[in-house]
Design an enzyme around this catalytic site. Structure first.
Site, PDB file in Angstrom:
ATOM      1  CG  ASP A  98      -2.471   0.447   1.178  1.00 29.30           C
ATOM      2  OD1 ASP A  98      -2.549   1.509   0.456  1.00 29.30           O
ATOM      3  OD2 ASP A  98      -3.206  -0.500   1.281  1.00 29.30           O
ATOM      4  CG  ASP A 199      -4.924   5.456   1.129  1.00 30.90           C
ATOM      5  OD1 ASP A 199      -5.625   4.644   1.336  1.00 30.90           O
ATOM      6  OD2 ASP A 199      -4.906   6.497   1.603  1.00 30.90           O
ATOM      7  CD  GLU A 254      -8.857   4.095  -1.835  1.00 31.00           C
ATOM      8  OE1 GLU A 254      -8.078   5.011  -1.336  1.00 31.00           O
ATOM      9  OE2 GLU A 254      -9.959   3.961  -1.081  1.00 31.00           O
ATOM     10  CG  HIS A 327      -9.086  -1.561   4.877  1.00 37.64           C
ATOM     11  ND1 HIS A 327      -8.918  -1.774   3.136  1.00 37.64           N
ATOM     12  CD2 HIS A 327      -8.666  -0.392   4.911  1.00 37.64           C
ATOM     13  CE1 HIS A 327      -8.244  -0.410   2.653  1.00 37.64           C
ATOM     14  NE2 HIS A 327      -8.079   0.259   3.887  1.00 37.64           N
ATOM     15  CG  ASP A 328     -11.556   1.784   3.548  1.00 32.42           C
ATOM     16  OD1 ASP A 328     -10.990   1.798   4.684  1.00 32.42           O
ATOM     17  OD2 ASP A 328     -10.751   2.303   2.624  1.00 32.42           O
TER      18      ASP A 328
HETATM   19  O1  TEU Z   1      -9.679   5.118   1.922  1.00 35.61           O
HETATM   20  C1  TEU Z   1     -10.076   6.378   1.186  1.00 35.61           C
HETATM   21  C2  TEU Z   1     -11.402   6.389   1.096  1.00 35.61           C
HETATM   22  O2  TEU Z   1     -11.928   7.052   0.213  1.00 35.61           O
HETATM   23  C3  TEU Z   1     -11.930   6.245   2.326  1.00 35.61           C
HETATM   24  O3  TEU Z   1     -12.018   7.463   3.227  1.00 35.61           O
HETATM   25  C4  TEU Z   1     -13.589   5.774   2.112  1.00 35.61           C
HETATM   26  O4  TEU Z   1     -14.227   6.673   1.276  1.00 35.61           O
HETATM   27  C5  TEU Z   1     -13.927   5.790   3.302  1.00 35.61           C
HETATM   28  O5  TEU Z   1     -13.312   4.610   4.096  1.00 35.61           O
HETATM   29  C6  TEU Z   1     -15.484   5.585   3.406  1.00 35.61           C
HETATM   30  O6  TEU Z   1     -15.876   5.696   4.712  1.00 35.61           O
HETATM   31  C7  TEU Z   1      -8.361   4.993   2.093  1.00 35.61           C
HETATM   32  C8  TEU Z   1      -8.169   3.890   3.188  1.00 35.61           C
HETATM   33  O7  TEU Z   1      -8.418   2.612   2.238  1.00 35.61           O
HETATM   34  C9  TEU Z   1      -8.535   4.179   4.232  1.00 35.61           C
HETATM   35  O8  TEU Z   1      -8.655   3.013   5.161  1.00 35.61           O
HETATM   36  C10 TEU Z   1      -7.901   5.253   4.979  1.00 35.61           C
HETATM   37  O9  TEU Z   1      -8.812   5.421   6.348  1.00 35.61           O
HETATM   38  C11 TEU Z   1      -7.896   6.411   3.913  1.00 35.61           C
HETATM   39  O10 TEU Z   1      -7.520   6.186   2.651  1.00 35.61           O
HETATM   40  C12 TEU Z   1      -6.856   7.571   4.591  1.00 35.61           C
HETATM   41  O11 TEU Z   1      -5.729   7.038   4.336  1.00 35.61           O
END
Ligand code: TEU
Ligand code: CA
Length: 550
Positions: A98, A199, A254, A327-328
């Site tokens: 990542d 990310d 992403e 994971h989000d």
């Molecule tokens: O996620 C980016 C992102 O867009 C997230 O904010 C997503 O929209 C959100 O989780 C929805 O609730 C990435 C990572 O995958 C995430 O785990 C991190 O918290 C975020 O970036 C900040 O680095």
């Protein structure tokens, strides 16, 4: 389209904190992953994407990096990492890391220097602005609620943080920052890493006006003000030319704000930027104007439209990624199917979707055993900073979070972050100690060990589907067309090339459906009920994949 290994690969995403705890301190770690490499290989996986393992104070579980070239203490050492990489390569798999460079941790040495004084050489590594009318420079809100600006005493200025206050945004306008990022990428590629998931890469180029928010709807603010800034493609092209193009690696960007309109700008094969992106069109379908914790219903036809439109847009021009969770977001089976009586059938149905679409499939850890959402009874059991901020905000508005905990149950990121259920033993076999986050109480019923013993388990179905995709490359490169697209319960599509044709029929409902595709010469190849027959009377959450003979 050009054939490459990353188009033919199946990717498995690991969230290390929740994967496997090797030293029984309650936190998953790198050695824990090493112990499970044979398991991952046994699924038929080609590429592992490992969420951040770098030094971090863990305000956002590793997405706040304090040192890009070292390993987080809780996860192990660089020796453990080297062993992991070697173990992955020995098994003929690849490792994608990542890359989190829209922001760093406020505990990174760059930020510690930057905040010291206005003339510090690192000042311009971050985005500093004077306040306005006694408040922040503008009214921007962060992704996790509250102002996106934090006042800093030492210099009486504000820094931008689109995520938590401990995640200051890096200033990509500064060429030194771009060089630092290239050096970090090179460092890991020279170690032998096979690619990066980048990310929130869509957010790195900021619009210099820093104008007030154009809309009260956050999704619109992302699209119009935060994402796809004026220099994004210049930055990515330069990164590609300087480092990415020099190695045989894969990249997947992403990004919130990467819509249909912008997708090809990132992944067009003629553009030399990224290989793939994760867009969020299907991930936002069930979010209302208030965002994630304002869930709304959506329809299967809307879901199909997302896949149809993206396939149409990318076909022949760029490559897609197929994912239903990470994971989000909540667990895929709870969100896009059902985790009730038909949880197993529904998990198999989603596995079939993942493995029969055009684009590279990404499997999120635990989905291969049909893990589902969790409903913690107390706000105390939640760990994710996004959910905790939501509870805080409710308190601030004079509301009791317990009256809204159902939103965390439905949409919270912790749904996907409970420990992997390896067995029916204490803590699901994840750790001998109480884990950092509670195990889903369904672990005695849903776990790897019992599914290993059961020929008909979700786990063995996943293995079969991955194998099926590999044996039938038409599912990788072949054409795609959804049929009877308006059908409210059935998602059916054809996949074909010069030599083969297939029909995939998925019943996304709890009802029996009599489907008539008006296609003849059907030979049943894959199904998820023991007594499946060649007809198209579809049981609840039933899957049928046919070969179509002329
Ligand atoms: O996620 C980016 C992102 O867009 C997230 O904010 C997503 O929209 C959100 O989780 C929805 O609730 C990435 C990572 O995958 C995430 O785990 C991190 O918290 C975020 O970036 C900040 O680095
Ligand atoms: Ca551990």
């Amino acid at each position: 389209m050009k054939k490459t290994w990353w188009k033919e690969s199946v990717v498995y995403q690991i969230y290390p904190r929740s994967f496997n705890d090797s030293n029984n301190d309650g936190i998953g770690d790198i050695r824990g992953v090493v112990q499970k490499l044979d398991y991952i290989k046994s699924l038929g996986i080609d590429v592992i994407w490992l969420c951040p393992v770098y030094k971090s104070p863990n305000d956002d579980n590793g997405y706040d990096i304090a040192d890009y070239r070292n390993i987080m203490d809780e996860f192990g050492t660089m020796d453990d990492f080297d062993e992991l990489l070697a173990g992955i390569h020995e098994r003929g798999m690849k490792l994608v890391m990542d890359l989190v460079v829209n922001h760093s941790s406020d505990e990174h040495a760059w930020f510690e220097a930057s905040r010291k004084s206005k003339d510090n050489p690192y000042r311009d590594y971050y985005i500093w602005k004077p306040g306005k009318n006694g408040g922040p420079p503008n009214d921007w809100e962060g992704f996790f609620g509250g102002s996106a600006w934090q006042h800093d005493e030492a210099t009486d200025e504000y820094y931008l943080h689109l995520f938590t206050t401990k995640q200051p945004d890096l200033n990509w306008e500064n060429p030194k920052v771009r060089e630092e990022v290239n050096d970090i990428i090179k460092y890991w590629f020279d170690k032998g890493v096979d690619g990066f998931r980048m990310d929130v890469i869509s957010l790195i180029s900021k619009r210099p006006a820093y104008a007030d928010m154009v809309s009260p709807v956050f999704e619109e603010v992302i699209e119009k003000q935060y994402a796809n800034g004026p220099r994004i493609h210049e930055f990515l092209k330069a990164m590609n030319e300087a480092v990415l193009s020099k190695y045989d690696i894969m990249t997947v960007g992403e990004g919130p704000g990467i819509t249909l309109e912008h997708g090809l700008d990132y992944v067009g094969e003629d553009r030399d930027e990224l290989n793939m992106v994760f867009h969020f069109d299907h991930m936002f379908l069930d979010m209302g104007d208030g965002g994630k914790f304002d869930p709304i219903p959506y329809t299967l036809t809307a879901f199909k439209d997302v896949f149809n439109r993206w396939d149409e847009k990318l076909k022949g021009k760029g490559w897609g990624s197929i994912f239903l969770g990470n994971h989000d977001f909540p667990r895929m089976v709870s969100r896009f199917a059902t985790d009730g009586a038909y949880r197993e059938e529904a998990s198999k149905l989603l596995a079939t979707l993942l493995m029969t679409m055009r684009g590279t499939p990404y499997v999120y850890q635990g989905d291969e055993i049909g893990m589902s959402n969790v409903s913690f009874e107390s706000t105390e059991d939640y760990r994710d900073v996004e959910t905790l901020n939501y509870f805080k905000q409710l308190w601030a508005e004079g509301k009791d979070p317990m009256d809204h905990i159902h939103n965390a149950h439905k949409m919270g990121r912790d749904n996907a972050r409970t420990p992997i259920q390896w067995s029916g033993e204490v803590n699901g076999g994840f750790s001998e100690t109480q884990p950092w986050i509670r195990v889903n109480p369904n672990y005695p019923d849903v776990n790897v060990a019992s599914q290993e013993r059961d020929e008909r388990s979700v786990l063995n179905y996943f293995r079969k589907m991955i194998q099926f995709r590999k044996e039938n490359p038409t599912f990788v490169y072949g054409d795609y067309e959804s049929i009877q697209n308006d059908h409210p319960q059935i998602y059916a599509y054809r996949r074909w090339d010069e030599t083969n044709e297939y029909l995939v029929v998925l019943n996304f409902s709890d009802q029996e459906v009599d489907f008539s595709p008006i296609i003849t010469g059907l030979e049943l190849l894959v199904y998820n009920y023991d007594d499946s027959t060649e007809d198209l009377l579809m049981s609840p959450w039933e899957v049928k994949v046919f070969r179509v003979h002329d």
